[in-house]
Design a protein around this motif. Structure first.
Motif, PDB file in Angstrom:
ATOM      1  N   THR A  38       0.862  -1.179   0.000  1.00  0.00           N
ATOM      2  CA  THR A  38       0.000   0.000   0.000  1.00  0.00           C
ATOM      3  C   THR A  38       0.900   1.231   0.000  1.00  0.00           C
ATOM      4  O   THR A  38       2.118   1.104  -0.130  1.00  0.00           O
ATOM      5  N   LEU A  45     -12.412   6.334   3.234  1.00  0.00           N
ATOM      6  CA  LEU A  45     -12.606   6.571   1.806  1.00  0.00           C
ATOM      7  C   LEU A  45     -13.524   7.779   1.594  1.00  0.00           C
ATOM      8  O   LEU A  45     -13.218   8.699   0.835  1.00  0.00           O
ATOM      9  N   TYR A  85     -12.258   9.005  -9.751  1.00  0.00           N
ATOM     10  CA  TYR A  85     -11.426   8.270  -8.801  1.00  0.00           C
ATOM     11  C   TYR A  85     -11.547   6.766  -8.986  1.00  0.00           C
ATOM     12  O   TYR A  85     -12.448   6.265  -9.665  1.00  0.00           O
ATOM     13  N   PHE A 138     -10.526   3.096  -6.402  1.00  0.00           N
ATOM     14  CA  PHE A 138      -9.866   2.586  -5.199  1.00  0.00           C
ATOM     15  C   PHE A 138      -9.862   1.070  -5.223  1.00  0.00           C
ATOM     16  O   PHE A 138     -10.639   0.433  -5.929  1.00  0.00           O
ATOM     17  N   ARG A 139      -8.941   0.518  -4.445  1.00  0.00           N
ATOM     18  CA  ARG A 139      -8.897  -0.921  -4.165  1.00  0.00           C
ATOM     19  C   ARG A 139      -8.756  -1.072  -2.663  1.00  0.00           C
ATOM     20  O   ARG A 139      -7.925  -0.403  -2.060  1.00  0.00           O
ATOM     21  N   TYR A 195     -13.445  -2.883  -4.778  1.00  0.00           N
ATOM     22  CA  TYR A 195     -12.894  -1.837  -5.649  1.00  0.00           C
ATOM     23  C   TYR A 195     -14.007  -1.104  -6.388  1.00  0.00           C
ATOM     24  O   TYR A 195     -15.123  -1.600  -6.517  1.00  0.00           O
ATOM     25  N   TYR A 239      -7.855   3.131 -12.083  1.00  0.00           N
ATOM     26  CA  TYR A 239      -7.863   1.814 -11.421  1.00  0.00           C
ATOM     27  C   TYR A 239      -6.728   0.930 -11.940  1.00  0.00           C
ATOM     28  O   TYR A 239      -6.054   0.240 -11.169  1.00  0.00           O
ATOM     29  N   LEU A 255      -3.546   1.361 -10.167  1.00  0.00           N
ATOM     30  CA  LEU A 255      -3.485   0.674  -8.862  1.00  0.00           C
ATOM     31  C   LEU A 255      -3.049  -0.777  -9.082  1.00  0.00           C
ATOM     32  O   LEU A 255      -2.241  -1.317  -8.339  1.00  0.00           O
ATOM     33  N   ASN A 300      -5.800  -1.004  -0.626  1.00  0.00           N
ATOM     34  CA  ASN A 300      -6.114  -0.032   0.438  1.00  0.00           C
ATOM     35  C   ASN A 300      -5.633   1.371   0.034  1.00  0.00           C
ATOM     36  O   ASN A 300      -5.047   2.093   0.837  1.00  0.00           O
ATOM     37  N   LEU A 306      -6.801   4.898  -2.422  1.00  0.00           N
ATOM     38  CA  LEU A 306      -7.751   5.675  -3.229  1.00  0.00           C
ATOM     39  C   LEU A 306      -6.953   6.676  -4.050  1.00  0.00           C
ATOM     40  O   LEU A 306      -6.092   7.376  -3.507  1.00  0.00           O
TER      41      LEU A 306
END
Length: 200
Positions: free
Chosen positions: A6, A36, A55, A57-58, A66, A83, A86, A93, A95
């Motif tokens: 991360t 988040l 945006y 996230f995962r 996600y 994404y 990432l 974890n 964003l």
């Protein structure tokens, strides 16, 4: 799998300019939905006049939680390229938000994909990527006169004591590395008058 990669700390305001449009990049380490939400609200509050707040996230050990959000850009032109960065960095974890200020010239879908990908990429290149070990919290109840045995066992496994209620019947909560969980619980079972349970 007892660890994950991360980012160590937030990265804010990386800048990419593309045909007059400005893309500001942000990356935040996030551990749950609340962190988040707070990060997204913070950026929306700081950039209320931006055209888009895209945006991705995962979260979770294998990135199983996600989302990719285009925020009004053509479908798949913003959230997905973010994404994919990432995934490329193999981190979870995290964003990443790319805030766009429209500059008057349309970029077209392929131009948008390229710009959002680049914005996410330069943002993550500024981040310090770290490997974190998964942890869990255990609670141990024991007779007060057994505290030396318990503390010795916990320090052997580098446990972090969160709370110690020093009564006649004492209770300790401690964070332990997930990979040590079975060994620690096994050792505790073999000590008389000791009860233990995993809290999360």
């Amino acid at each position: 799998m007892f660890n994950f990669k991360t980012i160590e700390s937030p990265v804010e305001n990386t800048l990419l300019k593309e045909k007059g449009s400005k893309f500001l990049g942000f990356a935040f380490p996030v551990n749950n939905e609340e962190e988040l939400k707070n990060a997204l609200e913070k950026i929306r509050a700081e950039h209320p006049k931006a055209t888009h707040h895209c945006y991705a996230f995962r979260m979770g050990l294998n990135g199983e939680n996600y989302r990719a959000n285009d925020d009004g850009e053509p479908s798949g032109s913003a959230g997905l390229p973010i994404y994919n960065q990432l995934l490329a960095h193999e981190i979870t974890n995290v964003l990443v938000i790319s805030v766009r200020y429209y500059g008057g010239t349309k970029l077209g879908v392929s131009g948008l994909v390229k710009a959002y990908k680049e914005s996410a990429k330069i943002t993550l290149e500024e981040a310090n990527i770290v490997t974190k070990e998964l942890e869990t919290t255990i609670e141990i109840q024991f007779n007060f006169n057994q505290q030396n045995i318990i503390f010795t066992l916990l320090s052997k496994y580098d446990a972090k004591i969160i709370n110690f209620d020093a009564q006649e019947r004492a209770i300790i909560s401690a964070k332990i590395k997930l990979r040590h969980k079975d060994e620690i619980l096994e050792s505790l079972i073999n000590i008389q008058f000791v009860e233990s349970k995993v809290l999360n």
